[in-house]
Design an enzyme around this catalytic site. Structure first.
Site, PDB file in Angstrom:
ATOM      1  N   PHE A 141       2.783 -87.212  25.704  1.00 48.05           N
ATOM      2  CA  PHE A 141       2.578 -88.557  26.259  1.00 48.05           C
ATOM      3  C   PHE A 141       1.837 -89.376  25.221  1.00 48.05           C
ATOM      4  O   PHE A 141       0.688 -89.083  24.890  1.00 48.05           O
ATOM      5  CB  PHE A 141       1.790 -88.551  27.579  1.00 48.05           C
ATOM      6  N   ASP A 226      -3.192 -87.728  18.055  1.00 48.83           N
ATOM      7  CA  ASP A 226      -3.410 -88.696  19.131  1.00 48.83           C
ATOM      8  C   ASP A 226      -4.565 -88.171  19.989  1.00 48.83           C
ATOM      9  O   ASP A 226      -4.369 -87.318  20.855  1.00 48.83           O
ATOM     10  CB  ASP A 226      -2.140 -88.882  19.956  1.00 48.83           C
ATOM     11  N   LYS A 255      -8.696 -95.626  24.890  1.00 49.52           N
ATOM     12  CA  LYS A 255      -9.385 -95.294  26.134  1.00 49.52           C
ATOM     13  C   LYS A 255     -10.908 -95.454  26.048  1.00 49.52           C
ATOM     14  O   LYS A 255     -11.394 -96.565  26.105  1.00 49.52           O
ATOM     15  CB  LYS A 255      -8.947 -93.911  26.612  1.00 49.52           C
TER      16      LYS A 255
END
Ligand SMILES: *Cc1c(COP(=O)(O)O)cnc(C)c1O
Length: 401
Positions: A141, A226, A255
């Site tokens: 993802f 990531d 985030k």
């Protein structure tokens, strides 16, 4: 109709149905707790998918944001501003890197890392024009843009969104042989989550990340990690890669970098890699804006102290001890994760992940299910020990223990 039902009905009537949220309508929040429009309190065991690592309305972060709101919030990159250099310098230092490419959302940072790797491939590695390939993992993802979903293996994320962007090779996560076989002289990067969050908090086999590091170094390929969800304290270290002693060539962050206040993301790497850009070749109106930089600078200062990482490690041990005990009852069929982060597979006899999440909500605990039978637990790193225990006791109840 309850107040909650009224809010939910309006949202459902007027928002594109891309989500299926739990029927709770949050009005305020503080630390690890949220309060809904009817005054009910909930323990937040999701933390905005790790965007809220430092908790809701963290005082230090709110003060940094408020002070900046009074000064200047946006200049565009057409001009310098007095937070920008410090933000880039300190974020690079936190990562042990040299340069920062600031963006806003995680998906934008991944897109920017893809562009960086391709440009590096053409300008530095000497890959023939238009031939660059990036190796990615199955069940990844990395976000929701058209290019990123082009290399997703999740049918829901991909279907009806083609035509897809070429230039990606998908190999099974954790399979080094497949990765080696997928590499050619035109491979410019390997893009991986060091722990796959959305896939259900999948930790790769021990030794996988170091082997990827060695293989990419050998082949002159960038290792792009990531760490948007796994990074910035969640696993008990600043970066999940650290658990395996791995330093990638490129970090992708997002985030928690925005402190749960503003979207802040970045690509962080060496001068050799990020130095490939020339003015006009990439950009973002909001990327690196003064408000984002002020909040992120405070986040970086908090991470520099190491206290949040230590807390995630300590409370993570507590979390995984209890989840291990639940697994021994058989009601939980699998537990994965690191630090204050866990994917918990629920025995079908105890209901689906969604049903467990709904029952927990009725008991004042908020989690998110994934892939049918998994519940993800990722509380704010500032959660109290007793609150964590209380939340896990509610999970025990819901599992009928
Ligand atoms: C959340 C996430 C993204 C995308 O971030 P957005 O801010 O939602 O665009 C990318 N990669 C990983 C690993 C993520 O967890």
């Amino acid at each position: 109709m309850s107040i909650t039902d009224t809010f939910v009905a309006v949202a459902e009537a007027h928002s594109a149905p891309t989500y299926h949220p739990l029927p709770v309508v949050v009005a305020t929040a503080d630390g690890a707790w949220m309060t809904d429009v009817e005054g009910r309190r909930y323990l937040d065991l999701l933390a905005g998918y790790s965007a809220l690592n430092f908790g809701h309305c963290n005082r230090r972060l709110i003060e940094a944001a408020e002070a900046q709101l009074e000064r200047v919030t946006l200049t565009s990159r057409a001009f310098h501003h007095d937070r920008f250099g410090a933000f880039c310098e300190q974020l690079a230092a936190l990562c042990g890197m040299e340069m920062v490419l600031p963006m806003n959302t995680g998906a934008e940072a991944v897109e920017s890392a893809v562009k960086t790797a391709r440009k590096w491939g053409y300008r530095v590695k000497g890959v023939p024009a238009g031939r660059a390939k990036i190796v990615v993992a199955g069940n990844n993802f990395h976000g929701r843009t058209t290019t990123i979903i082009s290399f997703s293996t999740d049918p829901a994320a991909r279907a009806d969104f083609g035509p897809y962007t070429p230039g990606f090779e998908i190999v099974p996560y954790g399979d080094l042989t497949a990765m080696r076989a997928a590499m050619t002289e035109n491979t410019v990067a390997v893009l991986l989550e060091p722990i796959q969050g959305e896939a259900g908090v999948l930790v790769p086999p021990a030794g996988y990340l170091p082997a990827v590091r060695e293989l990419t170094r050998e082949r002159g390929v960038l290792f792009v990690a990531d760490e948007i969800q796994s990074g910035l304290g969640r696993t008990g270290r600043t970066f999940a890669c650290e658990h395996e002693g791995v330093v990638p060539d490129v970090y992708v962050l997002g985030k928690a970098l925005g402190g749960g206040i503003v979207p802040v993301s970045a690509v962080v790497s060496s001068a050799e890699v990020l130095g490939v850009f020339r003015p006009g070749e990439h950009g973002s109106t909001f990327g690196g804006n003064p408000l984002a930089c002020a909040v992120a600078l405070e986040v970086i200062a908090m991470l520099r102290s190491g206290e949040y990482q230590a807390r995630a490690a300590e409370l993570g041990d507590r979390l995984h001890r209890e989840l291990g005990a639940l697994a021994r009852t058989g009601r939980v069929t699998g537990v994965r994760g690191r630090g204050l982060w866990a994917g918990v597979d629920i025995h079908p006899g105890c209901g689906t992940g969604r049903e467990v999440a709904e029952k927990l909500m009725d008991r004042g605990v908020l989690v998110k299910d994934t892939h049918g039978s998994t519940v993800r637990i990722a509380p704010p790193l500032v959660i109290g020990e007793e609150d964590l225990d209380w939340g896990l006791a509610r999970l025990r109840e819901v599992l009928g223990l």
